[in-house]
Design an enzyme around this catalytic site. Structure first.
Site, short mmCIF file in Angstrom:
data_model
loop_
_atom_site.label_atom_id
_atom_site.label_comp_id
_atom_site.label_asym_id
_atom_site.label_seq_id
_atom_site.Cartn_x
_atom_site.Cartn_y
_atom_site.Cartn_z
N LEU A 92 -27.89 29.69 -26.39
CA LEU A 92 -28.80 28.65 -25.93
C LEU A 92 -29.55 28.04 -27.11
O LEU A 92 -29.63 26.81 -27.25
CB LEU A 92 -29.78 29.24 -24.92
N TYR A 95 -40.36 24.18 -14.08
CA TYR A 95 -40.45 24.71 -15.44
C TYR A 95 -39.12 24.55 -16.17
O TYR A 95 -39.08 24.11 -17.33
CB TYR A 95 -40.87 26.18 -15.41
N TYR A 96 -38.04 24.90 -15.51
CA TYR A 96 -36.73 24.76 -16.14
C TYR A 96 -36.19 23.35 -16.03
O TYR A 96 -35.36 22.94 -16.87
CB TYR A 96 -35.76 25.81 -15.61
N HIS A 123 -32.88 31.97 -12.07
CA HIS A 123 -34.33 31.98 -12.28
C HIS A 123 -35.11 31.95 -10.96
O HIS A 123 -36.32 31.81 -10.96
CB HIS A 123 -34.75 30.80 -13.16
N HIS A 149 -45.70 37.30 -3.93
CA HIS A 149 -45.95 35.93 -3.51
C HIS A 149 -46.74 35.88 -2.21
O HIS A 149 -46.82 36.87 -1.48
CB HIS A 149 -44.62 35.19 -3.33
N GLU A 157 -78.55 27.48 -11.25
CA GLU A 157 -78.59 28.69 -10.43
C GLU A 157 -78.77 28.38 -8.96
O GLU A 157 -79.43 29.11 -8.22
CB GLU A 157 -79.68 29.66 -10.93
#
Length: 744
Positions: free
Chosen positions: A143, A270-271, A426, A477, A677
């Site tokens: 890769l 993501y991929y 994945h 999950h 506060e």
């Protein structure tokens, strides 16, 4: 070595019929007219000039340091890995600078670097690290070798005419052609598949083939290797199947199969972000050299749709939702997305919303598309990219589930509901899972991956074993786990055959947005039907999420439904015991990584749990009975190397039950300021949450707020036709409506 033949077009067109005369250089990403246009606009386009100056500063600093091409020895994150990686990035940028600035020092730098690699490569053995299913030579896996060739082919293209014919022949004979053959013919298990890994290999072979005008390499990239000698059922180092009977291969197959018609990439954002660069770069190179093949427009412009899908798969801060294997924090500011957005703007419909994304990225691609975007930003054409609710289908034909994203307002509340296919190697075992965001901040999280990318101290920067034992598991999950097991028993080959089914997606009403899906294969003999609604009611300060999960099964089971909250516990209405010694929640399937910090019995009627995160309050209200159990857990058990984050969850457990129904509301409310506060609206607005109707056909839920007003939501459990008429009688009152759900 075994001889390999090429897959040709079904119509039997010969290689020679595709051959064309070599074009002038550069001809991949840069073109002669595009370079001229960039030169003509120097000093006149602020964002382009800024991007050019940044690149020049970076490259000049590297040139001053000298060229280092060390003998490879390290995993990701180690010196040799990072050095070779930096070399290909810098060489590509130096090529652009040579073309735009016409300064010979950049061409000389690339030439000298390439000849150092030429001298090394012809005698270079396989990489000494043996973890990968396809070891590289410069890097531990093919890769990364492919990454190198994708970028170096651009550098070579930029200085092609600077080199002599003899120099080009030496580089092509001793470096580029052997390199391309190595990552393809010698590693078909890497090259000849549908996967983001293969996309990089395909792009590498195709791009160097275009620079060299090598038709065999171009065809190999587009259509794969026909006789690859692979055995069915091999596995990669992520546990994914390398080869299945009848699998297609090559660039077109990688465009067809992982992408849905909506542009969703089955491995997740993501991929998709990682794969978009080689997809787009090779498609653009083909557009510049073989426009007749219409690669960039393939599958109804799916690559351009993919960029839009990616932008919609991000939170309010531009960070991608961590579906499947995903490192949190990755965003559209990544360099690969700079390329993607600029190309989408230039080759798409000049959508001015994309220009606002370019502004946030703060840089442009040093190519004609980047110049065009920078000019239009200078000329004030940018408009905000406002993301709305969207349902993105999964699968090559859009019929393998998907991801439903419900957004209220300007991302005031965003629900991400995953009912997709497995997502190749994945993928995670998390059917009907969800995550929740308020203004870009996680409220209920998806864990993402277990990996410290490019941090050598953590497993060489590679995937950790906890990615399999924890991150991919079902209990990790926000979805239902039955009998302490994973969906599909964690069997990849089984999970890859199935997907959830969309029941309904409706985001037309600003105040009631609904997504609903079913899953009947994760556990044999069990149907799960989950409906989630983002609702804004005038009696509530903020929008809230209603969650209805029905289970129809053939036997009694143990059910666990976790909620991975982010923040500090503030209040609860159930008692619990905290052990003096922490023990794991279970022995396997991810349970072994959860410490039990508290255990109690749920409250009769409603169980309430409240936490504070980043100055905002949240309350989880669940319909429960006294036999239900509540577990307070924290990740970190059986993790001696501290590879996992110590995040917390509250889990509702229901024992020895057959058909069942889980109903809950996640309610954001109020605020706390550590400066003043002051605590505002710190308590839930829900007085009671109850199931008022439930059978095979309908489920009705009533919410009574603290003012005594009620809200009623009904979902049709069987008939999802948008034009179907329904009637339900509840407490002596009839309710009629059209479509899958009702709210008032």
């Amino acid at each position: 070595m075994k001889k390999f033949s090429l897959t040709m077009l079904a119509v039997g067109i010969s290689l020679s019929s595709f051959a064309s005369e070599a074009k002038g250089h550069p001809n991949l990403i840069l073109t002669e007219p595009g370079v001229e246009r960039m030169r003509d606009n120097l000093g006149e386009v602020p964002l382009f000039d800024k991007s050019l100056a940044t690149v020049k500063q970076e490259v000049d600093a590297e040139i001053a340091m000298g060229i280092d091409t060390p003998i490879p020895k390290d995993f990701s994150g180690g010196y040799t890995h990072q050095r070779h990686k930096q070399n290909f990035f810098i060489a590509q940028k130096a090529g652009v600078l040579y073309q735009v600035l016409e300064d010979e020092k950049y061409a000389k730098y690339i030439r000298d670097m390439l000849f150092q690699y030429e001298a090394m490569y012809k005698d270079l053995p396989l990489h000494p690290q043996e973890r990968s299913y396809s070891r590289g030579k410069l890097f531990w896996q093919c890769l990364n070798d492919s990454n190198w060739l994708v970028y170096m082919s651009q550098a070579y293209d930029a200085i092609y005419d600077y080199l002599s014919a003899d120099e080009r022949k030496t580089l092509e004979d001793n470096l580029f052609r052997p390199f391309a053959d190595f990552i393809s013919l010698e590693n078909p298990q890497f090259f000849n598949r549908v996967h983001n890994h293969s996309t990089w290999g395909i792009a590498a072979v195709g791009m160097i083939g275009l620079v060299m005008n090598d038709e065999e390499l171009i065809q190999r990239a587009l259509y794969g290797i026909e006789d690859d000698g692979l055995e069915v059922g091999g596995k990669d180092n992520d546990g994914g199947t390398i080869k299945v009977e009848g699998q297609r291969k090559g660039f077109f197959a990688n465009l067809e199969e992982p992408f849905s018609p909506d542009g969703y990439y089955t491995e997740g954002p993501y991929y998709q972000r990682y794969a978009m660069y080689p997809f787009l770069i090779l498609a653009l190179a083909m557009e510049n050299n073989r426009p007749d093949l219409k690669v960039l427009q393939h599958k109804d412009n799916v690559l351009l749709k993919g960029i839009n899908a990616l932008l919609n798969l991000s939170d309010a801060d531009g960070e991608f939702f961590p579906l499947n294997d995903a490192q949190k924090g990755m965003s559209y500011k990544k360099a690969s997305l700079v390329t993607a957005v600029d190309l989408a703007y230039f080759y798409g419909e000049k959508d001015p919303r994309l220009l606002s994304v370019v502004e946030k990225q703060g840089e442009v691609l040093l190519q004609e598309s980047g110049l065009e975007a920078a000019i239009d930003i200078r000329d004030g054409k940018a408009v905000p990219f406002v993301k709305s609710s969207v349902n993105l289908s999964d699968g090559p034909n859009g019929d393998q589930g998907g991801v439903g994203i419900l957004r209220y307002g300007n991302e005031d509340l965003t629900l991400v509901f995953k009912y997709a296919a497995q997502g190749l190697s994945h993928g995670h075992y998390d059917k009907l899972s969800f995550s929740l965001y308020e203004k870009g901040e996680e409220v209920l999280q998806d864990y993402g991956l277990a990996r410290f990318v490019n941090i050598g101290q953590k497993g060489g920067g590679n995937y950790l074993k906890e990615n399999t034992t924890w991150a991919k598991t079902t209990i990790a999950h926000n979805t239902l786990s039955i009998n302490g097991t994973k969906h599909f028993d964690g069997e990849y080959d089984v999970a890859s055959q199935h997907h959830s089914e969309l029941f309904t997606f409706n985001a037309e009403d600003d105040n009631v947005k609904v997504v609903s899906a079913t899953e009947e294969n994760a556990y044999p003999g069990t149907l799960m039907h989950r409906t989630m609604a983002v609702i804004k009611d005038e009696n509530f300060e903020k929008p809230f999420v209603l969650d209805i999960l029905r289970v129809d099964t053939d036997k009694k089971n143990q059910y666990d439904l976790p909620f991975y909250y982010m923040g500090q516990i503030i209040d609860k209405n159930f008692t619990h015991e905290s052990p003096t010694t922490l023990s794991p929640f279970g022995e396997d399937n991810g349970y072994q990584h959860l410490f039990v910090e508290g255990k109690g019995n749920a409250s009769e009627g409603n169980t309430k749990f409240q936490w504070l995160q980043h100055g905002k309050y949240y309350t989880l209200t669940m319909v429960t009975n006294a036999e239900d159990e509540v577990y307070l857990t924290r990740i970190g058990a059986n993790d001696p190397d501290f590879n996992l984050r110590r995040d917390a969850a509250i889990t509702l457990r229901r024992n020895d039950t057959q058909d069942t129904l889980f109903v809950s509301v996640v309610e954001p409310h109020g605020s706390y300021s550590p400066v003043s506060e002051s605590s505002i609206n710190s308590r839930s607005s829900i007085k009671n949450l109850e199931v008022v109707f439930n059978n095979d056909d309908y489920t009705g839920v009533r919410i009574t707020d603290v003012k005594g007003d009620t809200q009623l939501f009904i979902i049709a459990n069987r008939d999802n036709d948008s034009s179907a008429k329904h009637k339900v009688e509840i407490d002596g009152k009839s309710y009629r409506w059209v479509g899958p759900f009702f709210y008032m």
